[in-house]
Design a protein around this motif. Structure first.
Motif, PDB file in Angstrom:
ATOM      1  N   CYS A   5      16.250  -5.092  11.150  1.00  0.00           N
ATOM      2  CA  CYS A   5      16.795  -6.783  10.828  1.00  0.00           C
ATOM      3  C   CYS A   5      15.736  -7.578  10.212  1.00  0.00           C
ATOM      4  N   ALA A 261      23.828 -12.663  10.198  1.00  0.00           N
ATOM      5  CA  ALA A 261      24.153 -13.528  11.356  1.00  0.00           C
ATOM      6  C   ALA A 261      23.423 -14.858  10.859  1.00  0.00           C
ATOM      7  N   ALA A 278      21.811  -7.241  14.015  1.00  0.00           N
ATOM      8  CA  ALA A 278      22.232  -7.735  12.674  1.00  0.00           C
ATOM      9  C   ALA A 278      20.924  -7.032  11.570  1.00  0.00           C
ATOM     10  N   TYR A 281      19.176 -12.174   9.564  1.00  0.00           N
ATOM     11  CA  TYR A 281      19.436 -13.136  10.764  1.00  0.00           C
ATOM     12  C   TYR A 281      18.593 -14.404  10.039  1.00  0.00           C
TER      13      TYR A 281
END
Ligand code: NAD
Length: 307
Positions: A5, A261, A278, A281
């Motif tokens: 992520c 996100a 995710a 993010y």
């Protein structure tokens, strides 16, 4: 191995816009003047005004905060409309409540409305009308926070640049949790106008914003949905949340693997574990919002110069 992520910083998304603005402003003899009217005693508004002042100074824009009793706001806005040294006007809402505030939004002259809150801009946005003129030279102003979220999605290439402009979210499933008039509802409409299927979730119900199968409609239509959030989240490539409550948390377990996100609430709506699920993010978009405000201002100066 690399973490899966990427945690984004809004400053990183804002940087290319700010660099471009600095360059444009440096060549302007009269530096643009943005006037912010503060008619409430909301500490969040004051904080936002401080940030705006700092960011404008860095870019070369003049920012003047005018603190006025709210009952004088209308007259002071009218004065600023008539004052040719003022290029952009913004007001820190809420001042009175939804209906008077909406009236005040329409008192701001369209050419100086850098927040895109004037009725014509809103109508154009909902109806997917992107320009003010037939020649398609003058862009209709878009509201700053929804536009900031669009820029985040462009930054991470959720917008597919291989698709034609205006259809670049074709096939994307997006959930927007917040349906306020300033952020959530315009955001759902803009994303759907760009081709996404958007679930717009608020505290009472769920609506779907979409241009339909094969993007058959030229602007989005709205339909009611009976789906619950925990059925919607696993379907979504992007989840955008703006619930102003520290106790509200989206369960990571219900998110799709690789989701993008985005949290724009002042409270953190995602669990800390969101980074385990995710692909991207971002915890706040405020710095991108201010960059969009400045961009709207510089654009309106350019348009005023052309006339
Ligand atoms: P608002 O109070 O007008 O709207 C809140 C929305 O959240 C409403 O649509 C409400 O129905 C929804 N909501 C509340 N509880 C919910 C729940 N349990 N489930 C689903 N939906 C729920 O607020 P606003 O003006 O839209 O601001 C929201 C947040 O975003 C605030 O924290 C604000 O500070 C922040 N904000 C950030 C920016 C920015 O970063 N640029 C700009 C504007 C607002």
């Amino acid at each position: 191995s690399l973490p899966a992520c990427a945690v984004l910083d809004a400053a990183e998304v804002a940087k290319p816009f700010r660099d471009e603005l600095k360059l444009k402003v440096s060549s302007m003899i009269e530096k643009p003047l943005l006037v912010g009217f503060l008619g409430n005693d909301d500490p969040a508004a004051r904080k936002y005004a401080k940030w705006t002042a700092k960011s404008c100074a860095e870019v070369g824009i003049r920012f003047e905060l005018r603190e006025v009793p709210r009952v004088e706001l209308e007259d002071r806005i009218i004065d600023a409309n008539a004052d040719s040294s003022v290029h952009g006007i913004m007001v820190y809402y809420p001042c009175f409540g939804p209906s008077i505030d909406q009236y005040l939004q329409n008192v701001v002259a369209k050419e100086k409305d850098v927040e895109g809150l004037n009725f014509q801009f809103r109508y154009n946005m909902y109806h997917n009308i992107r320009f003010l003129d037939k020649e398609e030279k003058l862009k209709s102003t878009l509201p700053c926070t929804p536009l900031a979220v669009v820029k985040v999605l462009e930054h991470v290439a959720v917008y597919n640049p291989k698709l034609p402009f205006g259809n670049r979210l074709h096939g994307k499933h997006i959930c927007v949790i917040n349906r306020s008039e300033v952020v959530g509802r315009p955001l759902a409409a803009m994303l759907a106008n760009d081709g996404a299927k958007v679930w717009s979730v608020d505290v009472d119900n769920v609506l779907i914003f979409s241009r339909g199968v094969g993007l058959k409609h030229r602007n989005h239509k709205v339909s009611e949905s009976t789906q619950k959030l925990d059925e919607i989240l696993p379907l979504c490539d992007v989840v955008i949340s703006g619930v102003p409550s520290p106790s509200y948390k989206i369960s990571t377990a219900s998110l799709k693997e690789g989701v993008v996100a985005i949290n724009f609430s002042s409270a953190e709506n995602f669990e800390a574990s969101v980074v385990e699920r995710a692909s991207f993010y971002i915890g706040s978009v405020g710095k991108v919002t201010v960059a969009m405000l400045e961009r709207n201002l510089v654009r309106s100066v350019e348009y005023q110069l052309e006339q």
